[in-house]
Design a protein around this motif. Structure first.
Motif, PDB file in Angstrom:
ATOM      1  N   GLY A  36       0.843  -1.193   0.000  1.00  0.00           N
ATOM      2  CA  GLY A  36       0.000   0.000   0.000  1.00  0.00           C
ATOM      3  C   GLY A  36       0.874   1.237   0.000  1.00  0.00           C
ATOM      4  N   GLY A  37       0.750   2.064   1.035  1.00  0.00           N
ATOM      5  CA  GLY A  37       1.537   3.285   1.108  1.00  0.00           C
ATOM      6  C   GLY A  37       0.850   4.252   2.029  1.00  0.00           C
ATOM      7  N   LEU A  38       1.273   5.537   2.012  1.00  0.00           N
ATOM      8  CA  LEU A  38       0.632   6.463   2.950  1.00  0.00           C
ATOM      9  C   LEU A  38      -0.346   7.423   2.324  1.00  0.00           C
ATOM     10  CD1 LEU A  38       3.544   7.748   2.295  1.00  0.00           C
ATOM     11  CD2 LEU A  38       3.865   7.745   4.749  1.00  0.00           C
ATOM     12  N   THR A  39      -0.495   7.375   1.031  1.00  0.00           N
ATOM     13  CA  THR A  39      -1.399   8.347   0.410  1.00  0.00           C
ATOM     14  C   THR A  39      -2.699   7.708  -0.056  1.00  0.00           C
ATOM     15  OG1 THR A  39      -0.641   8.022  -1.845  1.00  0.00           O
ATOM     16  CG2 THR A  39       0.642   9.521  -0.475  1.00  0.00           C
ATOM     17  N   GLU A  40      -3.653   8.557  -0.358  1.00  0.00           N
ATOM     18  CA  GLU A  40      -4.925   8.091  -0.873  1.00  0.00           C
ATOM     19  C   GLU A  40      -4.731   7.291  -2.153  1.00  0.00           C
ATOM     20  OE1 GLU A  40      -4.325  11.156   0.134  1.00  0.00           O
ATOM     21  OE2 GLU A  40      -5.934  11.895   1.423  1.00  0.00           O
ATOM     22  N   ASP A  41      -3.786   7.744  -2.960  1.00  0.00           N
ATOM     23  CA  ASP A  41      -3.546   7.042  -4.211  1.00  0.00           C
ATOM     24  C   ASP A  41      -3.075   5.613  -3.983  1.00  0.00           C
ATOM     25  OD1 ASP A  41      -4.415   8.602  -6.210  1.00  0.00           O
ATOM     26  OD2 ASP A  41      -2.530   9.659  -6.541  1.00  0.00           O
ATOM     27  N   ASP A  42      -2.248   5.447  -2.954  1.00  0.00           N
ATOM     28  CA  ASP A  42      -1.782   4.103  -2.634  1.00  0.00           C
ATOM     29  C   ASP A  42      -2.967   3.223  -2.240  1.00  0.00           C
ATOM     30  OD1 ASP A  42       0.944   4.738  -3.021  1.00  0.00           O
ATOM     31  OD2 ASP A  42       1.022   5.662  -1.028  1.00  0.00           O
ATOM     32  N   GLY A  43      -3.880   3.801  -1.477  1.00  0.00           N
ATOM     33  CA  GLY A  43      -5.065   3.058  -1.059  1.00  0.00           C
ATOM     34  C   GLY A  43      -5.940   2.699  -2.248  1.00  0.00           C
TER      35      GLY A  43
END
Lengths: 333, 333
Positions: free
Chosen positions: B218-225
């Motif tokens: 995933g990641g920490l940004t909305e885009d990752d989500g």
DNA sequence: TAGTCGCGTACAAGTGAAGGA
DNA sequence: TTCCTTCACTTGTACGCGACT
């Protein structure tokens, strides 16, 4: 000695002693001033490295009348201020200045934030979207140059660098009208910095296109946008909405979509700020972008011009916005 | 005199002269120290007000060996750091300390941010979610007390104040399992601070419940989500998802809903941070809350304990998280 | 006779201890 | 004791000057 603090922090005198020179000479070397031989420079530098010497910014600034420090007041809540800070650091560095930051938090007002910067001997102040009354700002400006960013101030005493928010709204409306919209509602930002200009710009643009303005109370948070959306859903839904800022627009989008309305199918939405959230693939919000690079560069330059006594013709620097069209705007159906 | 700068900034000597006392006495009055009569205090204060005197923080700190200054490094991009700053200001004030802020921006690395604080003579450093290598931090800690917040560091040299992220994931899993979920996927935070602990906590909790772990990048940004959601939609959808943080969870939610899946009907979602966005009425995300008040209070206290040479038994202070249940979690159907 | 290099020392704006009335 | 002054001190900078090539 305690676990962490070595006996004493090394000073210039320590460096000088270790290198076998006077403090004056060590000083010359540390600040790369002319007047020392290459060999000595080498020796002094090595000594400084060995004992982990760091110049004391305070002592240094105390001596020199200029602090080369620009104070910046920002709000911890505002993502946009973060972007501005980044730009200000760059602009200040370019000019050989440092930034002293002071945050406004729920428990720490603007007044306090400014006070601490004044004690720090900043040469000038940059205030991001301040909420202090104009009289306060003007008073402050009698002490040192004050540049207000992202808010307009009716005072001949302070400089202002801001986006042409009215023009931003014109861009938004022109875009919507070109798409064929005739019924555009504006969700307002209340008393937030810039809200009045955006509202005014909206009204002007709407009238210019021969339409009827309709302003809904909003705010700067997602919840404000959500509330506005509920109001819209309860009444007659317009074909397009311009919103005070992106955060508010996102809240509005969420509620509209949860209510089964499609964007831009049923409603087109335009935000403001072109913040990171607007750029998200899942949001992809059409938005009015503020030019952070210009805003910050102008703010720093203006502060320095004041310090240098450069005559300044206009007190307000207005940066042109641009519209970033994404997927939340389309012709009405 | 130029338009802005008065001849010279007033100093303590000016105040003293105007009040007809020595600078030492004026100093006593200005810092509310004992040793001056009420009448004199009155007189000195008035003189100071009249000429608009502000104490010079630099000269003041130069003289007294203690700066009573805590340096804080934060990232302009992180909304959570804003919350932490607010808490730190409160905690520092409580202890009679001031904060010196230094931001990390795209153009200004952690190294630079720390350097400037060192020159400012901070007594201790609080680093919010730093990304510097451990060796760097340890090296820094030989100079002055260093407290790392919201990241765990494998080093005996620095103090750490963080949330028990593994416990947070246990809470999330316990909640989901109690609701009846058997298939819970975790969307990971990669190398972000805290991601490893959360991932580990997820794995532990899943195994403890006799389930099979499944971790998605995933990641920490909305885009990752959003990207993670697309991956999920392309394969087999679990009945519940735990996500590295709220931002990422919001991106995930958006994509799931755009794809016609309902939350919590088809999928339950748990975020992390209990950020403002999670609390929005339109998002209303079940989330693991970090206790900002405790984190910041502990961080400041630990820094001061180090300065005072107070013996400290454990290097890591772990604050317990709590689960805030909202409307994105429900029994599977 | 110049330069270059380096030193001594007077500051900058406060604080704190010692001492006088 | 209370109130106040004098003086030494914090770290680093800048100026005038002397001592070498």
């Amino acid at each position: 000695m305690t676990s962490t603090s070595p006996d004493r922090r090394p000073t210039l005198a320590d460096v000088a002693a270790r290198a076998g020179v006077s403090t004056a000479l060590a000083s010359i070397v540390m600040r790369d001033a002319p007047g020392a031989s290459t060999a000595t420079r080498e020796r002094v530098r090595r000594a400084a490295d060995e004992i982990g010497y760091r110049p004391d910014a305070r002592a240094r600034l105390l001596r020199s009348s200029r602090s080369r420090l620009i104070g910046v007041v920002f709000g911890v809540q505002h993502a946009f201020h973060g972007d501005l800070l980044a730009g200000l650091y760059d602009a200040a560095e370019e000019a050989g200045y440092e930034l002293a930051l002071s945050a406004v938090t729920p428990g720490r007002g603007e007044q306090r934030a400014v006070e601490s910067l004044l004690r720090d001997r900043c040469e000038a102040l940059v205030l991001l979207g301040p909420s202090s009354p104009t009289a306060h700002l003007a008073d402050l400006a009698t002490r040192l140059p004050v540049v207000v960013v992202a808010r307009s101030v009716r005072s001949a005493a302070v400089d202002v660098v801001r986006t042409a928010d009215d023009e931003g709204m014109h861009l938004a409306l022109d875009h919507l009208v070109a798409l064929g919209h005739h019924d555009v509602v504006h969700v307002d930002g209340g008393r937030a910095p810039g809200a009045a200009e955006r509202r005014r710009g909206y009204r002007e643009a709407v009238r210019r296109h021969g339409l009827v303005p309709r302003v809904l109370p909003g705010g700067l948070t997602e919840d404000d946008g959500a509330a506005a959306a509920r109001t819209l859903l309860a009444g007659s839904l317009p074909s397009a909405v311009t919103v005070f800022n992106d955060r508010c627009a996102v809240g509005l989008l969420d509620v509209l979509r949860l209510a089964g309305r499609t964007v831009p199918g049923d409603v087109s939405v335009v935000g403001y700020d072109d913040s990171r959230i607007a750029r998200l693939s899942s949001v992809d919000l059409t938005s009015v972008a503020q030019d952070v690079g210009q805003l910050t560069e102008f703010a720093v330059r203006r502060a320095l011009d004041r310090l240098d006594g450069v005559p300044v013709e206009q007190r307000e620097l207005v940066v042109r916005p641009r519209l970033v069209v994404r997927s939340t705007t389309a012709p009405p159906r």
